[in-house]
Write a protein that holds these residues in place. Structure first.
Motif, mmCIF file in Angstrom:
data_model
loop_
_atom_site.group_PDB
_atom_site.id
_atom_site.type_symbol
_atom_site.label_atom_id
_atom_site.label_comp_id
_atom_site.label_asym_id
_atom_site.label_seq_id
_atom_site.Cartn_x
_atom_site.Cartn_y
_atom_site.Cartn_z
ATOM 1 N N TRP A 82 6.673 2.631 2.254
ATOM 2 C CA TRP A 82 6.819 1.859 3.902
ATOM 3 C C TRP A 82 6.904 0.507 3.336
ATOM 4 C CZ3 TRP A 82 6.382 -1.032 6.946
ATOM 5 C CH2 TRP A 82 6.564 -1.121 8.197
ATOM 6 N N GLU A 102 0.791 -1.535 0.034
ATOM 7 C CA GLU A 102 -0.152 -0.432 0.063
ATOM 8 C C GLU A 102 0.767 1.564 0.277
ATOM 9 O OE1 GLU A 102 0.615 -1.755 2.739
ATOM 10 O OE2 GLU A 102 0.828 -1.148 4.288
ATOM 11 N N SER A 103 2.158 1.282 0.510
ATOM 12 C CA SER A 103 2.945 2.238 0.996
ATOM 13 C C SER A 103 4.436 2.197 0.263
ATOM 14 C CB SER A 103 2.793 3.219 2.222
ATOM 15 O OG SER A 103 3.941 2.363 2.924
#
Ligand code: GYE
Length: 321
Positions: free
Chosen positions: A44, A41-42
């Protein structure tokens, strides 16, 4: 049978030779680690996946990697598959905090140790996992709050904040909200006027920020985003609304990934609180220790800092994610 010293030494040598040779019964078995990741999702999360994959390789651990696409049911399925495959250790980053007891009890019954990485579970029974390694999200929220209180200390009047929350029910969304509120509540001028989830993604961050701007317009003084990706999406929405990010609206986010540094250097993001995704090496150390029967700490906390835009250009070359 009695052995004299020489035969004993020869036997031991033969056994240890055999242990080094692949293909023999005594060859040392590679540790097999099943890892269930939240998703992609990111920025990160991508860095976290990369860290885990490369650390497993470096440590000579066989990694069975599964991507849950932000769905708890997929993680539960993956964990059950790891149990069926009789992996040595299971590790996972729980997408949400609740609802894990049943599957964790299944792992325990199969005598497979479980390591939590990055995000916590809210299970009362802490014997269901060996250790939890990752950041202190409440402290990250406090850092964001303290930075804002300091930044606004000489201004007068209300400070209207909109908040982009992470995935509903996830430990970082719960704790980053909690830590931030804990700090800002000391001053009644600070008001969270809107708060909604952007699911930790750029697309959702942009969409929700558009709605915030539509509803509140120029009333918004501050955006607090639970991660950099949502802030980056929101920056686009702010610019499209004809406002200047980091000037008309002060923007705070969490992670301190490269994209955040780029936004800070471009003068569009005020500050990012660090949250390190580089958990791979310490996960592999824990897995090896568990297999060797060594004691492992119940909680391993990641150390991290905070980066305001003023230091972004200087820090950027040192960033690893
Ligand atoms: O902040 C966010 C990611 O769990 C700490 O998940 C992690 C969070 C991180 O999607 O960007």
């Amino acid at each position: 049978m009695k052995m004299n010293r020489r035969t004993l030494a020869a036997t031991l040598a033969a056994v240890s030779m055999a242990a080094m040779l692949p293909g023999t019964a005594l060859a040392q078995k590679k540790i097999v680690l099943g890892f269930s990741q939240v998703g992609a999702e990111s920025e990160w999360r991508t860095a976290n996946t990369e860290s885990i994959k490369s650390a497993a390789k470096d440590a000579g651990i066989e990694l069975k990697f599964s991507d849950a696409q932000q769905k708890q049911e997929n993680q539960i399925k993956a964990i059950r598959a790891f149990i069926a495959q009789k992996v040595d250790v299971i590790a996972f980053s729980p997408v949400v905090a609740s609802g894990w007891d049943t599957v964790l009890k299944e792992a325990k019954a199969a005598k497979i140790p479980v390591v939590l990485t990055d995000r916590a579970v809210d299970s009362k029974d802490t014997s269901l996992y060996v250790t939890f390694m990752g950041s202190d999200f409440t402290e990250e929220g406090r850092k964001a709050g303290r930075w804002l209180v300091e930044k606004m200390k000489d201004t007068k009047g209300d400070v209207n904040i909109v908040e982009l929350q992470g995935t509903v029910g996830s430990a970082p969304a719960i704790d980053r909200k909690k830590g931030f509120e804990e700090v800002i509540k000391a001053d009644p001028r600070f008001k969270i006027i809107r708060s909604q989830t952007g699911d930790f993604t750029r697309a959702k961050g942009k969409e929700v920020m558009e709605a915030f701007l539509k509803a509140e317009g120029k009333k918004i003084n501050v955006l607090y985003a639970h991660n950099d990706d949502m802030a980056i999406g929101a920056i686009q929405a702010i610019e499209e609304a004809g406002l200047k990010p980091a000037k008309d609206i002060t923007i705070i986010s969490i992670d301190a990934v490269k994209g955040a540094f780029e936004a800070m250097i471009a003068g569009k993001l005020n500050v990012s609180v660090e949250c390190s995704p580089l958990l791979g090496p310490q996960l592999m150390t824990a897995v090896k220790d568990i297999m060797a029967g060594k004691p492992v700490q119940k909680r391993i906390v990641t150390e991290e800092g905070i980066f305001p835009m003023e230091v972004a250009a200087k820090e950027f070359p040192k960033r690893k994610y």
